[in-house]
Design an enzyme around this catalytic site. Sequence first.
Site, short mmCIF file in Angstrom:
data_model
loop_
_atom_site.label_atom_id
_atom_site.label_comp_id
_atom_site.label_asym_id
_atom_site.label_seq_id
_atom_site.Cartn_x
_atom_site.Cartn_y
_atom_site.Cartn_z
N LYS A 68 0.58 -1.07 0.09
CA LYS A 68 -0.01 -0.04 -0.02
C LYS A 68 0.85 1.39 -0.15
CE LYS A 68 -3.79 -2.62 1.87
NZ LYS A 68 -4.24 -3.36 3.01
N GLN B 271 -4.49 -2.04 9.44
CA GLN B 271 -4.34 -3.30 8.66
C GLN B 271 -4.86 -4.23 9.68
OE1 GLN B 271 -3.15 -3.95 5.56
NE2 GLN B 271 -4.00 -5.87 6.19
N ASP C 254 -10.62 3.03 3.96
CA ASP C 254 -10.63 1.65 3.51
C ASP C 254 -11.97 1.04 4.05
OD1 ASP C 254 -9.30 -0.64 2.84
OD2 ASP C 254 -8.86 -1.13 4.89
#
Length: 281
Positions: A53, A97, A120
Amino acid sequence: MSLLIDGKAYAAEVEGELTKRVEVIREKSGKAPVLATIIVGDNPASVTYVRMKGNACARIGMASLKVEMGKNTTTDELLAKINELNNNPEVCGILLQHPVPEQIDERACFDAISLEKDVDGVNSAGFGLMSMGFPAYVSATPLAILSLLLHYGIEIEGREVVVIGRSAILGKPVAALMLNQNATVTIAHSRTTNLPQVVRRADIVIAAVGKPSFVKADWIKKGAVLIDAGYNKGNKGDIDMENCAAKSSAYTPVPGGVGPVTIAMLMKQTVSAAEKLFGIQ
Ligand code: NAP
């Protein structure tokens, strides 16, 4: 002949467009948009994902701020860090994450990310808005799947979609997105009885199970579209594509299908968040 849905090529196209948008942001604001990535612990797969990322940010001219926290981090410590990033005007997007170590209340931490920075799409309020058809950032993999289907002109409306898996970041949101596109949606999971028969109904199969080569060729209706969101050890998807692809009208490979587009969608939502934050439309 079955069409290979090339996620790698589509992701490169999206990144090309994003690079131009980032250039505009940099010119007008004098700043590079920043995506903050938080990693807790040292899970090797997570380390790789966060690195990928960060690399994607660099490719499109964005900056990334890597926040590394120890494996014994508490929920309160992580919440405090998220709060700090929410209030940092330099940070346009926040990615936590998944998964975090088990002592942490992951849901509380996802929900602490402000909706403006939840690029996200993990916040449950954002999920609610999206499900109701209101604007919100969407979980990146479900958005990647929708974008690939739309990009390839694959009809969704009125078709039978079977999603296998009901996780909060994948199965449920992708089912909601398909419903919003007027598909007839079935969500299958570990308690579903006679799964092969359920999958045989599908015009579009979306596999999000986390088990290598789980979906078998004799479950597939001839001409179905096969979307494999799975990513397992040894570069294996959740669909036994070696044997299933020939029965399909189109399919996503693993690797090179849904994965690269997931990262591109994270970048796209971060660029959108930066444009909003800097007042550039
Ligand atoms: P998850 O949270 O473990 O969820 C798996 C789902 O599969 C659950 O809903 C589970 O049902 C269901 N399931 C398990 N065994 C089943 C069975 N025998 N029959 C039917 N359903 C079954 O996994 P996830 O986070 O959604 O991820 C799924 C896959 O996508 C993994 O391979 C992951 O690596 C991949 N993934 C890829 C990306 C990407 O960028 N491409 C991003 C995220 C995830 P229950 O709810 O009943 O337990």
